[in-house]
Design an enzyme around this catalytic site. Structure first.
Site, PDB file in Angstrom:
ATOM      1  N   CYS A  74      -6.213 -27.305  13.792  1.00 51.70           N
ATOM      2  CA  CYS A  74      -7.434 -28.073  14.101  1.00 51.70           C
ATOM      3  C   CYS A  74      -7.194 -29.575  14.036  1.00 51.70           C
ATOM      4  O   CYS A  74      -7.950 -30.355  14.618  1.00 51.70           O
ATOM      5  CB  CYS A  74      -8.555 -27.667  13.149  1.00 51.70           C
ATOM      6  SG  CYS A  74      -9.149 -25.994  13.485  1.00 51.70           S
TER       7      CYS A  74
ATOM      8  N   CYS B  49      -7.077 -27.460   9.025  1.00 55.71           N
ATOM      9  CA  CYS B  49      -5.758 -26.813   9.174  1.00 55.71           C
ATOM     10  C   CYS B  49      -4.915 -27.575  10.195  1.00 55.71           C
ATOM     11  O   CYS B  49      -5.424 -28.381  10.992  1.00 55.71           O
ATOM     12  CB  CYS B  49      -5.911 -25.353   9.573  1.00 55.71           C
ATOM     13  SG  CYS B  49      -6.117 -25.019  11.335  1.00 55.71           S
TER      14      CYS B  49
ATOM     15  N   HIS C 266      -4.575 -20.654  12.117  1.00 56.45           N
ATOM     16  CA  HIS C 266      -5.956 -21.085  11.879  1.00 56.45           C
ATOM     17  C   HIS C 266      -6.779 -19.982  11.206  1.00 56.45           C
ATOM     18  O   HIS C 266      -7.499 -20.223  10.232  1.00 56.45           O
ATOM     19  CB  HIS C 266      -6.634 -21.482  13.196  1.00 56.45           C
ATOM     20  CG  HIS C 266      -8.121 -21.600  13.035  1.00 56.45           C
ATOM     21  ND1 HIS C 266      -8.732 -22.689  12.457  1.00 56.45           N
ATOM     22  CD2 HIS C 266      -9.107 -20.706  13.307  1.00 56.45           C
ATOM     23  CE1 HIS C 266     -10.044 -22.483  12.395  1.00 56.45           C
ATOM     24  NE2 HIS C 266     -10.291 -21.289  12.901  1.00 56.45           N
TER      25      HIS C 266
ATOM     26  N   CYS D 250     -12.705 -27.648   9.949  1.00 59.28           N
ATOM     27  CA  CYS D 250     -11.449 -27.078   9.466  1.00 59.28           C
ATOM     28  C   CYS D 250     -10.378 -28.157   9.437  1.00 59.28           C
ATOM     29  O   CYS D 250     -10.243 -28.929  10.386  1.00 59.28           O
ATOM     30  CB  CYS D 250     -10.998 -25.935  10.391  1.00 59.28           C
ATOM     31  SG  CYS D 250      -9.458 -25.156   9.883  1.00 59.28           S
TER      32      CYS D 250
ATOM     33  N   ASP E 199      -7.837  -7.190   1.385  1.00 58.82           N
ATOM     34  CA  ASP E 199      -6.812  -7.329   2.430  1.00 58.82           C
ATOM     35  C   ASP E 199      -7.425  -6.853   3.731  1.00 58.82           C
ATOM     36  O   ASP E 199      -8.272  -5.940   3.727  1.00 58.82           O
ATOM     37  CB  ASP E 199      -5.566  -6.484   2.108  1.00 58.82           C
ATOM     38  CG  ASP E 199      -5.684  -5.069   2.680  1.00 58.82           C
ATOM     39  OD1 ASP E 199      -6.222  -4.214   1.959  1.00 58.82           O
ATOM     40  OD2 ASP E 199      -5.281  -4.856   3.846  1.00 58.82           O
TER      41      ASP E 199
ATOM     42  N   ASP F  77       0.878  -1.168   0.000  1.00 57.79           N
ATOM     43  CA  ASP F  77       0.000   0.000   0.000  1.00 57.79           C
ATOM     44  C   ASP F  77       0.914   1.215   0.000  1.00 57.79           C
ATOM     45  O   ASP F  77       2.122   1.110   0.157  1.00 57.79           O
ATOM     46  CB  ASP F  77      -0.951  -0.036   1.199  1.00 57.79           C
ATOM     47  CG  ASP F  77      -0.301   0.511   2.454  1.00 57.79           C
ATOM     48  OD1 ASP F  77      -1.023   0.791   3.404  1.00 57.79           O
ATOM     49  OD2 ASP F  77       0.930   0.629   2.470  1.00 57.79           O
TER      50      ASP F  77
END
Ligand SMILES: CNc1nc2cc(C(=O)NN)ccc2[nH]1
Ligand SMILES: [Zn+2]
Length: 373
Positions: A310, A307, A336, A305, A267, A93
């Site tokens: 998890c 991930c 996560h 989930c 974002d 940015d």
């Protein structure tokens, strides 16, 4: 080189679109969520872990890296990709938002913004030209024009004057941008919450011509309905064959509503910042892990989930880490939350590829009705 953007499909029942962005550091499948790496790191994440959870492109903040360690040092070290060991695309940015939200005693005039560093009070200035120079020194793949993110609320006269100045700055940014490094330059639509001023800002930017177009000045305290209204009348003004990026947005619901309206890129610090505060995102809503109810809860954060967190850890353990102020707490919670945001966009892309975004949209909200389990 302009950033070629392939518009692959547009959803038959909405303005949602599936696209592909070609950057100097690789291809980005859209719609996409971009994790924020403010000071040359996505806080608490190793670059490899970022990649493993499916992050494609990350965001760097010009204001922060300019103040510390300095863009000259980063350039000397081989640029931000090498400095932080991230080989994928980076969007930076322009510093406009941070200088207004962090800088002290800001003074804005036609040249740019004079401010005192929030780090040491040193007097600094950011101009359209210096912002582009800093982003190119960092080695950014997608450079944002330097503009003013208008505070909310603001008088119509202030919005008019500020937006007109930001459009003059956008022209100066285009003139200052050196395309030799393969970087792209995105314009930023301002105009506050005024339809006529937003449409005019979009047209002024298209006159100048950019590789992509961002909608700025949102997620500044306005109601979600106001955010969606601005998207409703601004997005159709933008060229369909260029990427559209809404800055600083947002909650999972904001992302789904943005996708439905034709947004390609997002974002937000929400997944990373909330993680450090123990707030975890799930397919059925948010969990505040510090709550006593999770003290002996052996279930994963989200049963749906897959991930790393998890698959290996219980809510009880994550609560213990948070209560103990352990470093691993921020690491696992961040992993996560980013996995949730990045995979939500992967599911959106798959639904668009399969032509069932309408079903995905309905089920997204239905799962949240059931509440936290
Ligand atoms: C968290 N909210 C939020 N709003 C933003 C607006 C801008 C903007 O208009 N830049 N020119 C940038 C980042 C933002 N983050
Ligand atoms: Zn998980």
């Amino acid at each position: 080189m302009t950033i070629p953007f392939d518009l692959i499909t547009t959803d038959p029942n909405s303005s949602a679109r599936r696209g592909r962005l070609h950057t100097a550091h690789g291809v980005v499948e859209t719609p996409v969520f971009m994790p924020v790496g403010t000071q040359g790191t996505v806080k608490g994440m190793l670059p490899e872990s970022l990649h493993d959870l499916g992050a494609q492109i990350i965001l760097g903040n010009t204001y922060h890296l300019f103040l510390r360690p300095g863009h000259d040092l980063v350039k000397k070290m081989g640029g931000l990709h090498r400095f932080m060991n991230w080989s994928g695309p980076i969007l930076t940015d322009s510093g406009g938002f941070q200088v207004f939200s962090l800088g002290k005693l800001r003074k804005i005039d036609e040249e740019g913004v004079r401010f005192q560093s929030h780090l040491d009070g040193a007097h600094q200035i950011l101009t359209p030209e210096s912002s582009i120079e800093i982003q190119q020194a960092l080695g950014s793949d997608i450079i944002m024009v330097f503009d003013e993110c208008i505070p909310y609320p603001a008088t119509r006269d202030y919005v008019i004057d500020s937006t007109e100045r930001s459009m003059r700055w956008a022209k100066r940014c285009k003139q200052a941008h050196n395309r030799q490094d393969g970087s792209a330059l995105f314009g930023i639509v301002q105009g506050g919450m005024h339809e006529d001023l937003r449409r005019k800002s979009a047209h002024d930017l298209m006159e100048i011509g950019f590789d992509g177009y961002a909608i700025g000045g949102l997620s500044v305290g306005e109601e979600a309905e106001v955010m969606y209204e601005v998207m409703d009348y601004t997005l159709p003004e933008l060229p369909a064959d260029r990427p559209r990026y809404v800055m600083g947005v947002g909650t999972p619901e904001n992302l789904i509503e943005g996708v439905r309206r034709g947004v390609d890129m997002f974002d937000c610090v929400m997944p990373t910042r909330n993680a450090r505060n123990g707030v975890l995102f799930t397919s059925f809503g948010k969990i505040s892990i510090k709550q006593a109810q999770y003290r002996e809860d052996e279930r994963p954060i989200d049963p749906d989930c897959d991930c790393y967190v998890c698959r290996h850890y219980s809510r009880a353990y994550l609560r213990h880490l948070y209560q103990s102020n352990e470093i691993l707490s921020s690491m696992l919670n961040t992993m996560h939350n980013l996995h949730y945001y990045v995979q939500l966009m992967a599911q959106v892309r798959q639904a668009l590829d399969e032509g069932n975004f309408a079903t995905f949209y309905k089920e997204f909200y239905q799962r949240r009705q059931s509440g936290v389990v």
